[in-house]
Structure formats: structure tokens, C-alpha cells
Scaffold this motif. Structure first.
Motif, mmCIF file in Angstrom:
data_model
loop_
_atom_site.group_PDB
_atom_site.id
_atom_site.type_symbol
_atom_site.label_atom_id
_atom_site.label_comp_id
_atom_site.label_asym_id
_atom_site.label_seq_id
_atom_site.Cartn_x
_atom_site.Cartn_y
_atom_site.Cartn_z
ATOM 1 N N GLY A 99 73.707 -4.255 -6.416
ATOM 2 C CA GLY A 99 72.359 -4.390 -5.872
ATOM 3 C C GLY A 99 72.251 -3.945 -4.429
ATOM 4 O O GLY A 99 71.166 -3.979 -3.860
ATOM 5 N N VAL A 100 73.386 -3.523 -3.832
ATOM 6 C CA VAL A 100 73.331 -3.061 -2.446
ATOM 7 C C VAL A 100 73.554 -1.552 -2.421
ATOM 8 O O VAL A 100 74.438 -1.038 -3.109
ATOM 9 N N GLN A 101 72.712 -0.867 -1.690
ATOM 10 C CA GLN A 101 72.940 0.561 -1.468
ATOM 11 C C GLN A 101 73.056 0.806 0.031
ATOM 12 O O GLN A 101 72.565 0.025 0.837
ATOM 13 N N TYR A 102 73.749 1.893 0.370
ATOM 14 C CA TYR A 102 74.117 2.119 1.767
ATOM 15 C C TYR A 102 73.586 3.439 2.269
ATOM 16 O O TYR A 102 73.448 4.402 1.514
ATOM 17 N N GLY A 103 73.288 3.474 3.546
ATOM 18 C CA GLY A 103 72.823 4.713 4.147
ATOM 19 C C GLY A 103 73.283 4.805 5.585
ATOM 20 O O GLY A 103 73.781 3.833 6.162
ATOM 21 N N GLN A 104 73.122 6.003 6.143
ATOM 22 C CA GLN A 104 73.579 6.247 7.515
ATOM 23 C C GLN A 104 72.426 6.099 8.479
ATOM 24 O O GLN A 104 71.355 6.691 8.286
ATOM 25 N N LEU A 105 72.652 5.357 9.530
ATOM 26 C CA LEU A 105 71.648 5.163 10.576
ATOM 27 C C LEU A 105 71.265 6.517 11.172
ATOM 28 O O LEU A 105 72.142 7.338 11.480
ATOM 29 N N GLY A 106 69.976 6.744 11.310
ATOM 30 C CA GLY A 106 69.508 7.969 11.953
ATOM 31 C C GLY A 106 69.375 9.146 11.004
ATOM 32 O O GLY A 106 68.867 10.200 11.393
ATOM 33 N N LYS A 107 69.848 8.989 9.785
ATOM 34 C CA LYS A 107 69.764 10.089 8.820
ATOM 35 C C LYS A 107 68.778 9.725 7.705
ATOM 36 O O LYS A 107 68.327 8.588 7.614
ATOM 37 N N SER A 108 68.469 10.681 6.882
ATOM 38 C CA SER A 108 67.613 10.391 5.734
ATOM 39 C C SER A 108 68.406 9.633 4.684
ATOM 40 O O SER A 108 69.572 9.943 4.429
ATOM 41 N N VAL A 109 67.761 8.640 4.127
ATOM 42 C CA VAL A 109 68.433 7.769 3.176
ATOM 43 C C VAL A 109 67.659 7.820 1.873
ATOM 44 O O VAL A 109 66.426 7.799 1.867
ATOM 45 N N MET A 110 68.390 7.912 0.797
ATOM 46 C CA MET A 110 67.752 7.953 -0.512
ATOM 47 C C MET A 110 68.140 6.700 -1.291
ATOM 48 O O MET A 110 69.316 6.419 -1.458
ATOM 49 N N LEU A 111 67.120 5.987 -1.717
ATOM 50 C CA LEU A 111 67.373 4.802 -2.542
ATOM 51 C C LEU A 111 67.090 5.148 -3.989
ATOM 52 O O LEU A 111 66.211 5.954 -4.288
ATOM 53 N N GLY A 135 65.133 9.458 8.786
ATOM 54 C CA GLY A 135 65.569 8.924 10.085
ATOM 55 C C GLY A 135 65.650 7.414 10.060
ATOM 56 O O GLY A 135 65.068 6.734 10.907
ATOM 57 N N ALA A 136 66.380 6.900 9.095
ATOM 58 C CA ALA A 136 66.425 5.449 8.899
ATOM 59 C C ALA A 136 66.953 4.746 10.147
ATOM 60 O O ALA A 136 67.924 5.203 10.767
ATOM 61 N N ASP A 137 66.295 3.675 10.530
ATOM 62 C CA ASP A 137 66.844 2.845 11.602
ATOM 63 C C ASP A 137 66.990 1.419 11.087
ATOM 64 O O ASP A 137 66.642 1.108 9.945
ATOM 65 N N SER A 138 67.482 0.559 11.951
ATOM 66 C CA SER A 138 67.880 -0.774 11.471
ATOM 67 C C SER A 138 66.688 -1.554 10.908
ATOM 68 O O SER A 138 66.879 -2.452 10.083
ATOM 69 N N SER A 139 65.453 -1.192 11.322
ATOM 70 C CA SER A 139 64.297 -1.915 10.759
ATOM 71 C C SER A 139 64.097 -1.562 9.285
ATOM 72 O O SER A 139 63.349 -2.242 8.584
ATOM 73 N N ASP A 140 64.734 -0.503 8.818
ATOM 74 C CA ASP A 140 64.609 -0.125 7.404
ATOM 75 C C ASP A 140 65.565 -0.908 6.509
ATOM 76 O O ASP A 140 65.485 -0.826 5.280
ATOM 77 N N GLU A 141 66.465 -1.635 7.122
ATOM 78 C CA GLU A 141 67.374 -2.434 6.311
ATOM 79 C C GLU A 141 66.609 -3.565 5.638
ATOM 80 O O GLU A 141 65.660 -4.106 6.199
ATOM 81 N N GLY A 142 67.027 -3.935 4.459
ATOM 82 C CA GLY A 142 66.374 -5.051 3.770
ATOM 83 C C GLY A 142 66.216 -4.753 2.296
ATOM 84 O O GLY A 142 66.866 -3.848 1.754
ATOM 85 N N THR A 143 65.328 -5.515 1.659
ATOM 86 C CA THR A 143 65.184 -5.450 0.205
ATOM 87 C C THR A 143 63.986 -4.602 -0.179
ATOM 88 O O THR A 143 62.905 -4.734 0.405
ATOM 89 N N TYR A 144 64.188 -3.752 -1.155
ATOM 90 C CA TYR A 144 63.137 -2.882 -1.681
ATOM 91 C C TYR A 144 62.959 -3.181 -3.173
ATOM 92 O O TYR A 144 63.906 -3.487 -3.878
ATOM 93 N N ILE A 145 61.674 -3.034 -3.604
ATOM 94 C CA ILE A 145 61.350 -3.259 -5.013
ATOM 95 C C ILE A 145 60.822 -1.943 -5.582
ATOM 96 O O ILE A 145 60.013 -1.268 -4.940
ATOM 97 N N CYS A 146 61.259 -1.609 -6.760
ATOM 98 C CA CYS A 146 60.717 -0.424 -7.425
ATOM 99 C C CYS A 146 60.162 -0.850 -8.795
ATOM 100 O O CYS A 146 60.681 -1.783 -9.415
ATOM 101 N N ARG A 147 59.097 -0.165 -9.232
ATOM 102 C CA ARG A 147 58.403 -0.612 -10.447
ATOM 103 C C ARG A 147 57.864 0.621 -11.185
ATOM 104 O O ARG A 147 57.326 1.537 -10.554
ATOM 105 N N THR A 148 58.040 0.631 -12.488
ATOM 106 C CA THR A 148 57.477 1.738 -13.272
ATOM 107 C C THR A 148 55.961 1.590 -13.342
ATOM 108 O O THR A 148 55.422 0.518 -13.064
ATOM 109 N N ASN A 164 68.969 -3.656 -2.162
ATOM 110 C CA ASN A 164 69.174 -4.106 -0.791
ATOM 111 C C ASN A 164 69.774 -2.943 -0.011
ATOM 112 O O ASN A 164 70.832 -2.433 -0.382
ATOM 113 N N LEU A 165 69.106 -2.538 1.071
ATOM 114 C CA LEU A 165 69.605 -1.386 1.843
ATOM 115 C C LEU A 165 70.372 -1.882 3.073
ATOM 116 O O LEU A 165 69.873 -2.693 3.848
#
Ligand SMILES: *[C@@H]1O[C@H](CO)[C@@H](O)[C@H](O)[C@H]1NC(C)=O
Ligand SMILES: *[C@@H]1O[C@H](CO)[C@@H](O)[C@H](O)[C@H]1NC(C)=O
Length: 391
Positions: free
Chosen positions: A34-46, A83-96, A106-107
Motif C-alpha cells: 500500500g506504500v509507493q515511493y517517489g523522488q522529491l523534486g521529480k515527477s512521481v507516478m502513482l 515536481g513532488a514536494d513533501s506536501s505531496d506525501e500522504g494517502t491518495y484514493i483512486c476510484r473507477t 500511501n505516497l
């Protein structure tokens, strides 16, 4: 203004991502599910878990009804954050679209691994250990893979294959999870290539380090240092110590030692290199407390000197001789007591003779006596010859 720029670049990246986007499933998660990871300052794909690639979904921040990315973005089950920054960290919901399927992600953001800083050390000639630390804090769960190859000593390797190496073998981390691994049963004459690879969800980075036991050998300090006065000898101290417990005693791998001592408040150390596990200091300052320390090194000068042992204090004897060994029962020369009193000079090893009676004669002194005897007998002969000639 920065908003509109950010919006524009988001759109551009979304388009680019749409072109690159493959129809694979969500990549296997690294670490907790349930956790996905990304690099600070770069584009992040969930990636929306549980939803097939290409199936359009809507994305929301947890606890926020505003839609982040609609199903018409053309990204299927993926969300792009530019350009993900630390405020983008947290939980995301996706729905069809029909709301039948919902996923939660969780990012966590951080940095890719950087080459770790590695150093190796050996307190004896059998095993050595390597320790490492990250050279940049990634903020992400991190593992280290540690292995080594061995480059055989020239005589052990086949004459043809000069660079013959064996391995890799794992360098076991002891205790598990420690930033330290141990190579057991190392060969004194072989070279080793240590591979410490830092791995986190964003990648891997390897540091290779070549080591040989001969170079990294640094014994532990000698143990059990004791400093005792020698009754009847106001300028002597006897120091004794033992091998460090980590040094296996074998006849072919010995240690040599160096010993330092100085009287209290005297800033300069005097040093001697004892051959055994004990040394009698003969130029201590009578009546003063002395501090003594000792260090060790491989007998054949491999590696470096150990750290100094803890310092131990001792004061030369002021009392009279309790029991005089037969060979020491020579009369004291009167000059010596005065010598002890007015000698504030720093002790110099082996330069000032011990003012106490000699235990044994200095070989140099014996040579001097023989030489002077020789000169005298020559002079006597010459005088005799002269007298004979005159006569
Ligand atoms: C080296 O490692 C072995 C285990 O492989 C251990 O038995 C031995 O005590 C170690 N030697 C030293 C000097 O630590
Ligand atoms: C170092 O170790 C890593 C992880 O085990 C491995 O992928 C890599 O190929 C090794 N590199 C070398 C040069 O041996």
C-alpha cells in the motif's frame, strides 16, 4: 503566476507520461504494502492498486473531496504529480468511474541511494569487518547488500591468470541489519574487493573497495597494563601487560609493543620499544608519580599501531630494599643520592644510567674496559721496550 506555470507544466508532463505510459500492472511494491515511493523534486507516478492498467480512474487526496485528476486525463489507472514536494506525501484514493473499485495508496518521498562510504578494519589476522554509512540521507527504507570477491595471492593463483578472482560470496551482516559485515577466515596475503550496495525503492548504488588484511590490520590495545615500583630502586618502574584478547596467539603472528611514560605534569612522553610483555623503566623521576601507556603492532610492521591502552599510574619505590639479591649487594656510591635529588631534567630512556647498583654490566662498558686494558698493556710494552733499548 507560479500556479499557472505549474499547471501548464503539469499538463505537459501528463501528455508526456501518457505517451510513455505502458499498460503494465502496478510495479511490485517495495517495503510495506500500500506504500509507493517517489523522488522529491521529480515527477512521481502513482498507480491505482487493484485496477487494471488503462482503466480510467479518478484521484482524490484522502479527506479532501476535490478531484485531483479526472478519468479523462488519459492516464488510465495512474496519477502524475509534477515536481513532488513533501506536501505531496500522504494517502491518495483512486476510484473507477462506476465507483465499483477503489484503491488506496500511501505516497512517501525521498532520494535515490547514493554510494555508501565504506571502511574496513581488522583487529587480528583471521577475520576483518567492513562498516559503512550512507553518504546522503534518502529518507526511504534502505537495505544494504554486502559481498566480496577474493583476488588470490600470486603464488596461490595459477601463473597464467594473473587477475584470477573468486566469489562473490556474501559478507554476512553481523548482527543482522547492522551497518557492518564480517569476512571470516581471511587470508593474510590475499586482496579482497568489497561490494556494498545501497538499495532503496528508487534504485541501487554500489561502492567497491579493495582491501588487504596487511594494510588494514590494527590490533586492539594491549590489556592488563600494570605499573609497579621496584623496592629499593627509586628510579625504576616495572610495567607489564598482556596481548589483547582479540589477538589469537600463534607463533607466526606476534605483536611488538611500544611503551610511553612521563612523570606527572611533564608534557613530553618518553618512549621505549620493549621486546616482551614487560619493561623496566630505569630513568623514572624519584618520588614522582608516572603515567604509563602501551600500544601494539604486528611484529612485521603490517598495518598500523593500535590505539594506546588506558593510562596507568605508578610511583617509584621510596622505601628501602626489602631483600637484596646477591648480585645487587654492591655499595652505593655517595654521588647518586644527590643526583636523584637535583635532577629535575626530563627522563631520557637509556641515556642516564640507573643510579642504583648495576644488575649486569653494560656490554659497551665491558668493551671500553677491555680497550683501555689493551691500551695500558700496549703502553707498558712500549715503555718496557724503551727501557730495554736505553739499557
Ligand atoms: C574469526 O571468526 C571465527 C568464526 O568464523 C571466530 O571463531 C574467531 O574467534 C574469529 N577470530 C577473531 C580473532 O575474532
Ligand atoms: C555489487 O553487488 C550488487 C548487489 O548484490 C550487484 O548487483 C552488483 O553487480 C555488484 N557489483 C559488482 C561490480 O560486483
Amino acid at each position: 503566476m507560479s500556479h499557472s506555470y505549474s499547471g501548464l507544466s503539469r499538463v505537459l508532463v501528463v501528455v508526456a507520461a501518457a505517451l510513455v505510459s505502458s499498460s503494465s500492472l502496478c510495479p511490485q511494491a517495495w517495503g510495506p504494502s500500500g506504500v509507493q515511493y517517489g523522488q522529491l523534486g521529480k515527477s512521481v507516478m502513482l498507480c491505482c492498486p487493484g485496477v487494471n492498467a488503462g482503466t480510467p480512474v479518478s484521484w482524490f487526496r484522502d479527506g479532501d473531496s476535490g478531484m485531483l485528476q479526472g478519468p479523462d486525463a488519459g492516464l488510465g489507472n495512474e496519477l502524475v504529480l509534477v515536481g513532488a514536494d513533501s506536501s505531496d506525501e500522504g494517502t491518495y484514493i483512486c476510484r473507477t468511474l462506476d465507483g465499483a473499485l477503489e484503491g488506496m495508496v500511501n505516497l512517501k518521498l525521498g532520494y535515490p541511494p547514493a554510494r555508501p562510504v565504506v571502511s574496513c578494519q581488522a583487529a587480528a589476522y583471521e577475520n576483518f569487518s567492513c562498516t559503512w554509512r550512507s553518504s546522503q540521507v534518502s529518507g526511504l527504507p534502505t537495505r544494504y547488500f554486502t559481498s566480496y570477491r577474493k583476488k588470490n595471492a600470486p603464488e596461490a593463483a595459477n601463473s597464467q591468470s594473473e587477475g584470477s578472482s573468486t566469489g562473490p560470496w556474501p559478507c554476512p551482516q553481523e548482527p543482522p541489519g547492522a551497518t557492518r559485515c564480517v569476512v571470516h577466515g581471511a587470508e593474510f596475503w590475499s586482496k579482497y574487493r568489497i561490494n556494498v550496495t545501497e538499495v532503496n525503492p528508487l534504485g541501487a548504488s554500489t561502492r567497491l573497495l579493495d582491501v588487504s588484511l596487511q594494510n588494514i590490520l590494527r590490533p586492539d590495545p594491549p590489556q592488563g597494563l600494570q605499573v609497579e615500583s621496584v623496592p629499593g630502586y627509586p628510579r625504576r618502574l616495572r610495567a607489564s601487560w598482556t596481548y589483547p584478547a582479540s589477538w589469537p596467539r600463534q607463533p607466526h603472528f606476534l605483536l611488538k609493543f611500544r611503551l610511553q611514560y612521563r612523570p606527572a605534569q611533564h608534557p613530553v612522553w618518553s618512549m621505549v620499544e620493549p621486546t616482551g610483555l614487560e619493561e623496566v623503566i630505569t630513568d623514572a623521576v624519584a618520588g614522582l608519580s608516572h603515567t604509563v601507556r602501551v600500544s601494539a603492532r604486528d611484529f612485521l610492521d603490517a598495518g598500523t599501531w593500535s590505539a594506546w591502552s588506558p593510562e596507568v599510574w605508578g610511583t617509584p619505590s621510596t622505601g628501602p630494599l626489602t631483600k637484596i639479591p646477591v648480585e645487587d649487594q654492591l655499595p652505593m656510591q655517595p654521588r647518586e643520592t644527590e643526583d636523584q635529588v637535583d635532577s629535575p631534567a626530563p627522563p631520557r630512556p637509556s641515556v642516564q644510567p640507573d643510579p642504583q647498583p648495576f644488575d649486569h654490566r653494560d656490554p659497551l662498558e665491558q668493551v671500553a674496559v677491555l680497550a683501555s686494558l689493551g691500551i695500558f698493556s700496549f703502553l707498558g710494552l712500549a715503555a718496557g721496550a724503551l727501557a730495554l733499548g736505553l739499557w
